[in-house]
Design an enzyme around this catalytic site. Sequence first.
Site, PDB file in Angstrom:
ATOM      1  N   PHE A 284      37.169  35.102  36.666  1.00 13.88           N
ATOM      2  CA  PHE A 284      37.759  33.813  36.364  1.00 13.88           C
ATOM      3  C   PHE A 284      36.993  33.138  37.522  1.00 13.88           C
ATOM      4  O   PHE A 284      36.988  33.090  38.598  1.00 13.88           O
ATOM      5  CB  PHE A 284      39.346  33.904  36.562  1.00 13.88           C
ATOM      6  CG  PHE A 284      39.816  32.478  36.679  1.00 13.88           C
ATOM      7  CD1 PHE A 284      39.958  31.908  35.281  1.00 13.88           C
ATOM      8  CD2 PHE A 284      40.466  31.837  37.761  1.00 13.88           C
ATOM      9  CE1 PHE A 284      40.633  30.307  35.353  1.00 13.88           C
ATOM     10  CE2 PHE A 284      40.826  30.557  37.789  1.00 13.88           C
ATOM     11  CZ  PHE A 284      41.096  29.965  36.549  1.00 13.88           C
TER      12      PHE A 284
ATOM     13  N   GLU B 247      35.351  28.863  50.511  1.00 15.91           N
ATOM     14  CA  GLU B 247      35.826  28.228  49.143  1.00 15.91           C
ATOM     15  C   GLU B 247      37.348  28.895  48.574  1.00 15.91           C
ATOM     16  O   GLU B 247      38.114  28.028  48.130  1.00 15.91           O
ATOM     17  CB  GLU B 247      34.833  28.432  48.298  1.00 15.91           C
ATOM     18  CG  GLU B 247      33.610  27.808  48.523  1.00 15.91           C
ATOM     19  CD  GLU B 247      32.106  28.446  47.501  1.00 15.91           C
ATOM     20  OE1 GLU B 247      31.069  27.703  47.631  1.00 15.91           O
ATOM     21  OE2 GLU B 247      32.597  29.187  46.846  1.00 15.91           O
TER      22      GLU B 247
ATOM     23  N   HIS C 204      30.106  35.547  42.338  1.00 14.49           N
ATOM     24  CA  HIS C 204      31.222  34.907  42.871  1.00 14.49           C
ATOM     25  C   HIS C 204      32.114  36.175  42.962  1.00 14.49           C
ATOM     26  O   HIS C 204      32.374  36.826  41.922  1.00 14.49           O
ATOM     27  CB  HIS C 204      31.546  33.982  41.914  1.00 14.49           C
ATOM     28  CG  HIS C 204      31.056  32.630  41.795  1.00 14.49           C
ATOM     29  ND1 HIS C 204      31.149  31.691  42.677  1.00 14.49           N
ATOM     30  CD2 HIS C 204      29.919  32.392  41.050  1.00 14.49           C
ATOM     31  CE1 HIS C 204      30.235  30.713  42.632  1.00 14.49           C
ATOM     32  NE2 HIS C 204      29.454  30.921  41.362  1.00 14.49           N
TER      33      HIS C 204
ATOM     34  N   ILE D 137      36.488  29.364  38.930  1.00 13.08           N
ATOM     35  CA  ILE D 137      37.123  28.085  39.185  1.00 13.08           C
ATOM     36  C   ILE D 137      36.549  27.502  40.495  1.00 13.08           C
ATOM     37  O   ILE D 137      36.467  28.126  41.478  1.00 13.08           O
ATOM     38  CB  ILE D 137      38.697  28.180  39.136  1.00 13.08           C
ATOM     39  CG1 ILE D 137      39.250  26.518  39.227  1.00 13.08           C
ATOM     40  CG2 ILE D 137      39.049  28.922  40.367  1.00 13.08           C
ATOM     41  CD1 ILE D 137      40.877  26.853  38.928  1.00 13.08           C
TER      42      ILE D 137
ATOM     43  N   ALA E 186      37.200  26.443  43.563  1.00 15.21           N
ATOM     44  CA  ALA E 186      38.444  26.781  44.309  1.00 15.21           C
ATOM     45  C   ALA E 186      38.544  25.983  45.520  1.00 15.21           C
ATOM     46  O   ALA E 186      39.753  26.017  46.328  1.00 15.21           O
ATOM     47  CB  ALA E 186      38.589  28.204  44.804  1.00 15.21           C
TER      48      ALA E 186
END
Length: 167
Positions: free
Chosen positions: A117, A87, A71, A119, A121
Amino acid sequence: MTNHPHALEALTAADAAELREILLDVCSSPGWADAVVAARPWTDRRALLDANAEAVAGLSAADLHDAMAGHARIGTPRPGDAASEREQAGVLGAEDALLDELRRANAAYEAKFGHVFLICATGRTAATMLAALRERHPNDPATEAEIVREELRKINDIRINRLLDDN
C-alpha cells in the site's frame, strides 16, 4: 521553500550514471530515474519536479512495481532506512492494537493488489493511514494504480525537495 541553486546545478551537471544512482535513492524505478535524467537540463526546482511528474505519469506497470518495491510497508519503516523512518514517523508511539490492525489491513491490500500500500505518509498518523488504506481497498486495480501513481509523485517531490535542500 529555500532555493539552493548550487544543488540543482550540481545535479544537472552530474555524470548520467552518478545522477541515476542518486535518483534511485529517490525512487527505485530504473525507468523513472532514466526518464528524469533524460529531462535535463532543469532550469529550476519546478522543472525538476515537473520532470518527476512526467516520469511518474509515463511509468509502465513494471516500472511502477519497481518503484513500489523500494517502499517499506506502511506501519513498519525499514530499520536503518532514514527516508522510510522519517516519512513514517507518524506510526511511532501508535498503540499496538492499531499497528496490528494496520498489519492486517496491509496484508489484505497486498493480497488483492500484489504490492505494498503506497501512500505519502509524511505528516500522517497511523490512524489516518489505516483509514486511507481501508478507503482504498475496495478500488479496482486500474483506479488504485492511478492513486498509487499520484502518491508516488508526491513522495518523490518530497524526496527531491529534501535532496535539493540538504545539499
